[in-house]
Enzyme design. Structure first.
Site, PDB file in Angstrom:
ATOM      1  N   GLU A   1     -23.576  13.369 -11.300  1.00 34.15           N
ATOM      2  CA  GLU A   1     -22.483  13.025 -11.745  1.00 34.15           C
ATOM      3  C   GLU A   1     -22.008  11.684 -12.210  1.00 34.15           C
ATOM      4  O   GLU A   1     -21.737  11.658 -13.478  1.00 34.15           O
ATOM      5  CB  GLU A   1     -21.170  13.467 -11.186  1.00 34.15           C
ATOM      6  CG  GLU A   1     -19.635  13.729 -11.705  1.00 34.15           C
ATOM      7  CD  GLU A   1     -18.995  12.655 -11.435  1.00 34.15           C
ATOM      8  OE1 GLU A   1     -17.947  12.102 -12.879  1.00 34.15           O
ATOM      9  OE2 GLU A   1     -18.984  10.940 -11.063  1.00 34.15           O
TER      10      GLU A   1
ATOM     11  N   ASP B   1     -23.322  11.663  -5.551  1.00 35.20           N
ATOM     12  CA  ASP B   1     -24.192  11.142  -5.456  1.00 35.20           C
ATOM     13  C   ASP B   1     -22.927   9.143  -5.724  1.00 35.20           C
ATOM     14  O   ASP B   1     -21.573  10.064  -5.801  1.00 35.20           O
ATOM     15  CB  ASP B   1     -24.522  10.631  -7.202  1.00 35.20           C
ATOM     16  CG  ASP B   1     -23.550  11.507  -8.216  1.00 35.20           C
ATOM     17  OD1 ASP B   1     -22.954  11.675  -7.977  1.00 35.20           O
ATOM     18  OD2 ASP B   1     -23.785  10.859  -9.573  1.00 35.20           O
TER      19      ASP B   1
END
Length: 375
Positions: free
Chosen positions: A133, A68
């Site tokens: 994250e 991400d």
């Protein structure tokens, strides 16, 4: 261009703004499966996680990363489309180039090359990826680590691909991170007219002394290579917007970045006791982002120091600075953790970029680390 360059570009082209993965892990899983890895796709809540392993038994070496990325901000502020990788003057531009799709691509290429050269290597080589994250980090590695603990999955060494270098590839070795603890404080008062303070209780006035003591406190002098613990107030809000109304409550947000002198429970107790001493009527909600971790001198740290010195031409700085990373969830499993990655100068910024030369050197760097540890 190279294999790592092509894979990085494929990943950048997928708009995986946290917690979306946009198919990155399926692409990577297909490649690793073709290379002989056993791949487990863990969909936890709205988050995709990939656990890919080759070999068996100990020692277990994990390459840890995330697919991400943070939002781009206004796309018109970028010199080129943030999800269309573009090379200009030897730099590859696009969201996630440095943080951290370049490192993830390098992990994949290094892992493929390593198992092709050492198909019967001792121990286990693993790749662990998440799409959570940059976001809340609830159903990403934090959740996966709980599953590992329940399964009895041990991890000996963990290399996180966060962009750790400062000026040149390999000039810094991250050997720990501070803990992060956030708070939302609500101090209750009684709303009233400013001309009649005896009929009201001003929460700003009531909390002022406590906040002054809290922000002035000297927590410690640091811990080995860690800086001193610090507390920063990030937001204060009260009032109706009118200048003749005493507010009924005060809201304060603050964060502590702390070294191994403390843990979250101790800090929460200390701050609760301080507020109680000031006689406040309050509510306090905590969010524990993660405890500090530190990798002392040992096999992982010494190997990383040697390999980075070979790449950078000098011994790396060994640091515990910066924010935090998903390694904070792996360290409590008993793993030694380090962070090694490209230059971090442009991360989270408009026109995020990485040197093409650094990107193309990353697989060899990671492969050398893996070979020194497992071959």
């Amino acid at each position: 261009m190279s294999d790592v360059f092509d894979l990085t570009c494929e990943l950048i082209a997928r708009p995986s703004v946290t917690p979306e993965d946009a198919g990155c892990q399926q692409l990577i899983g297909n490649r690793l499966a073709a290379a002989g890895f056993n791949c487990e796709h863990l969909r936890l809540g709205e988050v995709d996680n990939l656990w890919a392993t080759h070999g068996s038994g100990a020692p277990v070496l994990v390459l840890l990363g995330h697919t991400d990325v943070v939002p781009t901000g206004p796309a018109e502020n970028w010199a080129s489309d943030p999800f269309k990788p573009e090379v200009r003057d030897g730099m590859l531009y696009g969201r996630g180039t440095a943080d951290m799709k370049g490192s993830v691509a390098a992990f994949v290429v290094a892992a493929e090359q390593f198992v092709a050269a050492h198909p019967e290597h001792p121990g286990t080589l693993a790749v662990l990826l998440t799409s959570d994250e940059e976001g809340d980090a609830i159903d990403g590695v934090r959740h996966v680590a709980r599953l590992f603990s329940e399964r009895g999955q041990g991890i000996d060494w963990c290399i996180t691909g966060e962009p750790s270098s400062t000026a040149t590839l390999g000039d810094l070795l991250r050997v720990g991170r501070r803990g992060s603890l956030s708070a939302k404080l609500r101090v209750k008062g009684v709303q009233g007219h400013v001309a009649y303070p005896d009929k009201a209780r001003n929460p700003i006035h009531l909390a002022a002394a406590a906040l002054a003591e809290l922000t002035a406190r000297h927590w410690d002098d640091g811990y080995e290579s860690f800086p001193p613990t610090s507390l920063q107030v990030s937001n204060i809000n009260a009032g109706t917007g009118a200048n003749n109304v005493i507010p009924g409550e005060l809201q304060v947000m603050f964060n502590l970045r702390y070294n191994p002198h403390w843990n979250a429970a101790q800090l929460e107790t200390e701050i609760g006791a301080l507020l109680d001493r000031h006689g406040l009527d309050y509510e306090l909600n905590w969010h524990r982002s993660g405890e500090p971790f530190y990798t002392p001198e040992g096999r992982l740290r010494s190997v990383a120091r040697e390999v980075l010195a070979e790449f950078a031409g000098a011994a790396p700085e060994e640091s515990t600075g910066g924010g935090t990373s998903d390694a904070r969830f792996i360290a409590p499993l008993g793993a030694q953790c380090i962070e090694v990655g490209p230059v971090n100068a442009s991360i989270h910024q408009v026109d995020e970029n990485v040197r093409v030369a650094d990107l193309e050197a990353l697989p060899a760097l990671y492969r050398r680390l893996v070979e020194r540890l497992l071959a």
